[in-house]
Design a protein around this motif. Structure first.
Motif, PDB file in Angstrom:
ATOM      1  N   PRO A   1       0.842  -1.196   0.000  1.00 56.29           N
ATOM      2  CA  PRO A   1       0.000   0.000   0.000  1.00 56.29           C
ATOM      3  C   PRO A   1       0.882   1.252   0.000  1.00 56.29           C
ATOM      4  O   PRO A   1       1.890   1.308   0.717  1.00 56.29           O
ATOM      5  CB  PRO A   1      -0.794  -0.116   1.302  1.00 56.29           C
ATOM      6  N   ALA A   2       0.512   2.223  -0.825  1.00 57.20           N
ATOM      7  CA  ALA A   2       1.301   3.445  -0.985  1.00 57.20           C
ATOM      8  C   ALA A   2       0.485   4.414  -1.825  1.00 57.20           C
ATOM      9  O   ALA A   2      -0.557   4.033  -2.362  1.00 57.20           O
ATOM     10  CB  ALA A   2       2.631   3.122  -1.689  1.00 57.20           C
ATOM     11  N   PRO A   3       0.959   5.649  -1.972  1.00 54.42           N
ATOM     12  CA  PRO A   3       0.282   6.535  -2.920  1.00 54.42           C
ATOM     13  C   PRO A   3       0.353   5.955  -4.335  1.00 54.42           C
ATOM     14  O   PRO A   3       1.325   5.278  -4.685  1.00 54.42           O
ATOM     15  CB  PRO A   3       1.081   7.842  -2.823  1.00 54.42           C
ATOM     16  N   LEU A   4      -0.668   6.220  -5.142  1.00 50.53           N
ATOM     17  CA  LEU A   4      -0.733   5.655  -6.495  1.00 50.53           C
ATOM     18  C   LEU A   4       0.524   5.950  -7.295  1.00 50.53           C
ATOM     19  O   LEU A   4       1.078   5.056  -7.938  1.00 50.53           O
ATOM     20  CB  LEU A   4      -1.969   6.196  -7.220  1.00 50.53           C
ATOM     21  N   ASN A   5       1.015   7.208  -7.249  1.00 56.84           N
ATOM     22  CA  ASN A   5       2.192   7.535  -8.052  1.00 56.84           C
ATOM     23  C   ASN A   5       3.424   6.744  -7.618  1.00 56.84           C
ATOM     24  O   ASN A   5       4.277   6.406  -8.441  1.00 56.84           O
ATOM     25  CB  ASN A   5       2.457   9.044  -8.081  1.00 56.84           C
ATOM     26  N   SER A   6       3.515   6.389  -6.356  1.00 53.99           N
ATOM     27  CA  SER A   6       4.625   5.574  -5.864  1.00 53.99           C
ATOM     28  C   SER A   6       4.511   4.136  -6.376  1.00 53.99           C
ATOM     29  O   SER A   6       5.504   3.522  -6.780  1.00 53.99           O
ATOM     30  CB  SER A   6       4.633   5.598  -4.337  1.00 53.99           C
ATOM     31  N   ILE A   7       3.298   3.597  -6.376  1.00 56.24           N
ATOM     32  CA  ILE A   7       3.084   2.241  -6.895  1.00 56.24           C
ATOM     33  C   ILE A   7       3.408   2.199  -8.388  1.00 56.24           C
ATOM     34  O   ILE A   7       4.068   1.272  -8.867  1.00 56.24           O
ATOM     35  CB  ILE A   7       1.643   1.777  -6.621  1.00 56.24           C
ATOM     36  N   ILE A   8       2.983   3.230  -9.120  1.00 57.18           N
ATOM     37  CA  ILE A   8       3.281   3.295 -10.556  1.00 57.18           C
ATOM     38  C   ILE A   8       4.789   3.346 -10.785  1.00 57.18           C
ATOM     39  O   ILE A   8       5.321   2.647 -11.649  1.00 57.18           O
ATOM     40  CB  ILE A   8       2.592   4.519 -11.195  1.00 57.18           C
ATOM     41  N   ALA A   9       5.478   4.155  -9.997  1.00 51.92           N
ATOM     42  CA  ALA A   9       6.936   4.253 -10.128  1.00 51.92           C
ATOM     43  C   ALA A   9       7.592   2.906  -9.856  1.00 51.92           C
ATOM     44  O   ALA A   9       8.507   2.495 -10.591  1.00 51.92           O
ATOM     45  CB  ALA A   9       7.486   5.318  -9.179  1.00 51.92           C
ATOM     46  N   ASP A  10       7.137   2.192  -8.830  1.00 45.59           N
ATOM     47  CA  ASP A  10       7.683   0.871  -8.536  1.00 45.59           C
ATOM     48  C   ASP A  10       7.433  -0.087  -9.692  1.00 45.59           C
ATOM     49  O   ASP A  10       8.298  -0.879 -10.062  1.00 45.59           O
ATOM     50  CB  ASP A  10       7.056   0.289  -7.264  1.00 45.59           C
ATOM     51  N   ALA A  11       6.233  -0.026 -10.268  1.00 49.35           N
ATOM     52  CA  ALA A  11       5.886  -0.927 -11.370  1.00 49.35           C
ATOM     53  C   ALA A  11       6.770  -0.677 -12.586  1.00 49.35           C
ATOM     54  O   ALA A  11       7.121  -1.619 -13.303  1.00 49.35           O
ATOM     55  CB  ALA A  11       4.408  -0.751 -11.740  1.00 49.35           C
ATOM     56  N   CYS A  12       7.125   0.582 -12.808  1.00 47.66           N
ATOM     57  CA  CYS A  12       7.910   0.951 -13.990  1.00 47.66           C
ATOM     58  C   CYS A  12       9.419   0.827 -13.774  1.00 47.66           C
ATOM     59  O   CYS A  12      10.191   0.933 -14.726  1.00 47.66           O
ATOM     60  CB  CYS A  12       7.588   2.376 -14.401  1.00 47.66           C
ATOM     61  N   ASN A  13       9.827   0.597 -12.542  1.00 52.83           N
ATOM     62  CA  ASN A  13      11.246   0.495 -12.227  1.00 52.83           C
ATOM     63  C   ASN A  13      11.883  -0.602 -13.082  1.00 52.83           C
ATOM     64  O   ASN A  13      11.429  -1.735 -13.099  1.00 52.83           O
ATOM     65  CB  ASN A  13      11.408   0.183 -10.729  1.00 52.83           C
ATOM     66  N   ASN A  14      12.922  -0.247 -13.817  1.00 56.56           N
ATOM     67  CA  ASN A  14      13.629  -1.188 -14.697  1.00 56.56           C
ATOM     68  C   ASN A  14      12.765  -1.742 -15.825  1.00 56.56           C
ATOM     69  O   ASN A  14      13.016  -2.840 -16.307  1.00 56.56           O
ATOM     70  CB  ASN A  14      14.217  -2.362 -13.886  1.00 56.56           C
ATOM     71  N   ASN A  15      11.712  -1.018 -16.217  1.00 57.59           N
ATOM     72  CA  ASN A  15      10.878  -1.474 -17.329  1.00 57.59           C
ATOM     73  C   ASN A  15      10.530  -0.273 -18.229  1.00 57.59           C
ATOM     74  O   ASN A  15       9.462   0.311 -18.099  1.00 57.59           O
ATOM     75  CB  ASN A  15       9.607  -2.158 -16.820  1.00 57.59           C
ATOM     76  N   PRO A  16      11.458   0.085 -19.142  1.00 51.67           N
ATOM     77  CA  PRO A  16      11.219   1.247 -20.001  1.00 51.67           C
ATOM     78  C   PRO A  16       9.962   1.119 -20.861  1.00 51.67           C
ATOM     79  O   PRO A  16       9.275   2.111 -21.101  1.00 51.67           O
ATOM     80  CB  PRO A  16      12.467   1.311 -20.886  1.00 51.67           C
ATOM     81  N   ALA A  17       9.649  -0.085 -21.310  1.00 51.21           N
ATOM     82  CA  ALA A  17       8.453  -0.274 -22.149  1.00 51.21           C
ATOM     83  C   ALA A  17       7.199   0.078 -21.361  1.00 51.21           C
ATOM     84  O   ALA A  17       6.314   0.776 -21.863  1.00 51.21           O
ATOM     85  CB  ALA A  17       8.387  -1.712 -22.670  1.00 51.21           C
ATOM     86  N   LEU A  18       7.125  -0.397 -20.120  1.00 51.93           N
ATOM     87  CA  LEU A  18       5.959  -0.094 -19.297  1.00 51.93           C
ATOM     88  C   LEU A  18       5.922   1.397 -18.958  1.00 51.93           C
ATOM     89  O   LEU A  18       4.856   2.010 -18.975  1.00 51.93           O
ATOM     90  CB  LEU A  18       5.957  -0.944 -18.022  1.00 51.93           C
TER      91      LEU A  18
END
Length: 85
Positions: A30-47
């Motif tokens: 659980p975290a702010p949405l923008n933090s979760i999005i940043a984690d999801a995109c970490n090391n994934n330029p396509a995403l």
């Protein structure tokens, strides 16, 4: 992330976001949405590229404020723009 399945946020990817993520879903703390999005995109330029053009639903409600806190048990849907919409 797979620490305690009772204290997670589920992220579901659709269409181009699913293709870029390489998975149907992922789990985050659980975290702010923008933090979760940043984690999801970490090391994934396509995403990262696709997600910048996505809209987000939290528990089936459209979100316009990416600073919103997402609590455990919530589901985030990542929806790319759809053709003809």
């Amino acid at each position: 992330y797979n620490d305690d399945m009772n204290n997670v946020v589920e992220v579901r990817y659709f269409a181009a976001a699913r293709a870029a993520a390489g998975v149907d879903m992922a789990f985050f703390k659980p975290a702010p949405l923008n933090s979760i999005i940043a984690d999801a995109c970490n090391n994934n330029p396509a995403l990262s590229h696709v997600i910048s053009q996505c809209s987000f639903l939290i528990d089936s409600v459209v979100v316009h404020n990416e600073n919103i806190q997402v609590n455990s048990g919530s589901v985030i849907d990542v929806l790319p723009r759809f053709a003809g919409g």
